[in-house]
Design an enzyme around this catalytic site. Structure first.
Site, short mmCIF file in Angstrom:
data_model
loop_
_atom_site.label_atom_id
_atom_site.label_comp_id
_atom_site.label_asym_id
_atom_site.label_seq_id
_atom_site.Cartn_x
_atom_site.Cartn_y
_atom_site.Cartn_z
N HIS A 135 -9.07 -3.83 38.79
CA HIS A 135 -8.07 -4.88 38.56
C HIS A 135 -8.00 -5.84 39.75
CE1 HIS A 135 -4.06 -6.45 37.24
NE2 HIS A 135 -3.84 -6.48 38.53
N GLU A 136 -7.95 -5.29 40.95
CA GLU A 136 -7.84 -6.14 42.14
C GLU A 136 -9.12 -6.93 42.40
OE1 GLU A 136 -5.03 -6.70 43.50
OE2 GLU A 136 -3.99 -5.15 42.35
N HIS A 139 -9.09 -9.99 40.22
CA HIS A 139 -8.29 -11.10 40.75
C HIS A 139 -9.13 -11.99 41.68
CE1 HIS A 139 -4.28 -10.53 39.22
NE2 HIS A 139 -4.13 -9.32 39.75
N GLU A 198 -2.43 -11.57 35.59
CA GLU A 198 -2.38 -10.11 35.60
C GLU A 198 -3.10 -9.53 34.38
OE1 GLU A 198 -1.18 -7.82 37.88
OE2 GLU A 198 -1.21 -9.61 39.14
#
Length: 267
Positions: A135-136, A139, A198
């Site tokens: 997930h990070e 980003h 997100e």
């Protein structure tokens, strides 16, 4: 008494400035989704800031450089960054484990990953850790930080133009109008923009972890544990993050695609 009016010329000038700002901004295409967006800084600027932030965090933190927790973090990072492939072109990957009770992890522009030991009990295992790290990483690859810089710049131009255009109104009336417009920008643009980021990072992160050979089903359990650990949260429309139920629902909808990616990777 002379009646004071809205200065439409000032507002028109701001609209023109906003148009120039928009069309002069760099256009970015997400390498996974194909979605186009405007960004408010160059890749070189992003990566310089990312490296600066990474070095600052490490200088102020106690890092873990050996042991089973570090080896697990390093192993997950290696598998994920290999799975990212050309999506991370130009990134110089690095990962650090920080000794802290903070439940957090992040990936800075340019590929600098920091994981806090406080998130490891919620991750539980490698697959859970791959959820949050994927997930990070997403980003950073999607340049969400640079997109937010662009968006904030646009909001500031609009607010300044409106402030100039309303300068002849009585102070109380002007503040009321600007307050309403500011709230509209916050709840109608900025917060939804962040929530969209997100959810996009969830989608991309699922694909990356699946390509790395991890079971994307682990994402459901991870976010359920995060929800249980999160305490009281504001309503979704007032938050930069989607509600836990929204996030988990979307993840469930994306699981067939992610599982297909995992099968394609031979896992």
């Amino acid at each position: 008494m002379e009646r004071r009016h809205i200065k439409w010329g000032a507002i028109a000038a701001a609209a023109l400035s906003l148009a120039v700002y928009y069309f002069n901004a760099e256009k970015f295409t997400n390498p996974m989704t194909g979605e186009e967006a405007r960004v408010g800084m160059s890749r070189d600027q992003e990566q310089a800031l990312g490296l600066q932030g990474y070095e600052q965090v490490l200088s102020e933190s106690q890092t873990v450089s050996s042991g089973p927790e570090y080896e697990m973090v390093k192993r997950v990072a290696d598998r994920l960054t290999a799975a990212v492939g050309d999506d991370g072109a130009g990134f110089e990957w690095a990962v650090s484990l920080v000794q802290s009770d903070e439940v957090n992890a992040f990936c800075l522009p340019g590929g600098k990953i920091v994981v806090y030991t406080g998130i490891l009990p919620i991750a539980e295992d490698e697959a859970g850790l791959a959820v949050v790290m994927g997930h990070e990483i997403a980003h950073a690859i999607a340049r969400h930080g640079a997109q937010r810089v662009f968006q904030q710049g646009a909001v500031e131009i609009a607010e300044q133009g409106l402030n100039n255009g309303l300068s002849d109104l009585p102070p109380g009336e002007r503040e009321q109008v600007l307050g309403l417009l500011g709230a509209g920008a916050q709840y109608g643009l900025i917060l939804p923009f962040s929530r969209d980021h997100e959810l996009e990072a969830d989608q991309m992160g699922l694909i990356y972890m699946a390509r790395a050979g991890y079971d994307p089903e682990a994402a459901v359990g991870f976010w359920q544990r995060m929800a249980a650990a999160g305490g009281n949260k504001p309503p979704e429309f007032m938050s930069t993050h989607p509600s836990d139920s929204t996030r988990i629902r979307q993840i469930r909808e994306l699981l067939p695609q992610a599982q297909a990616e995992r099968r394609s990777a031979g896992e």
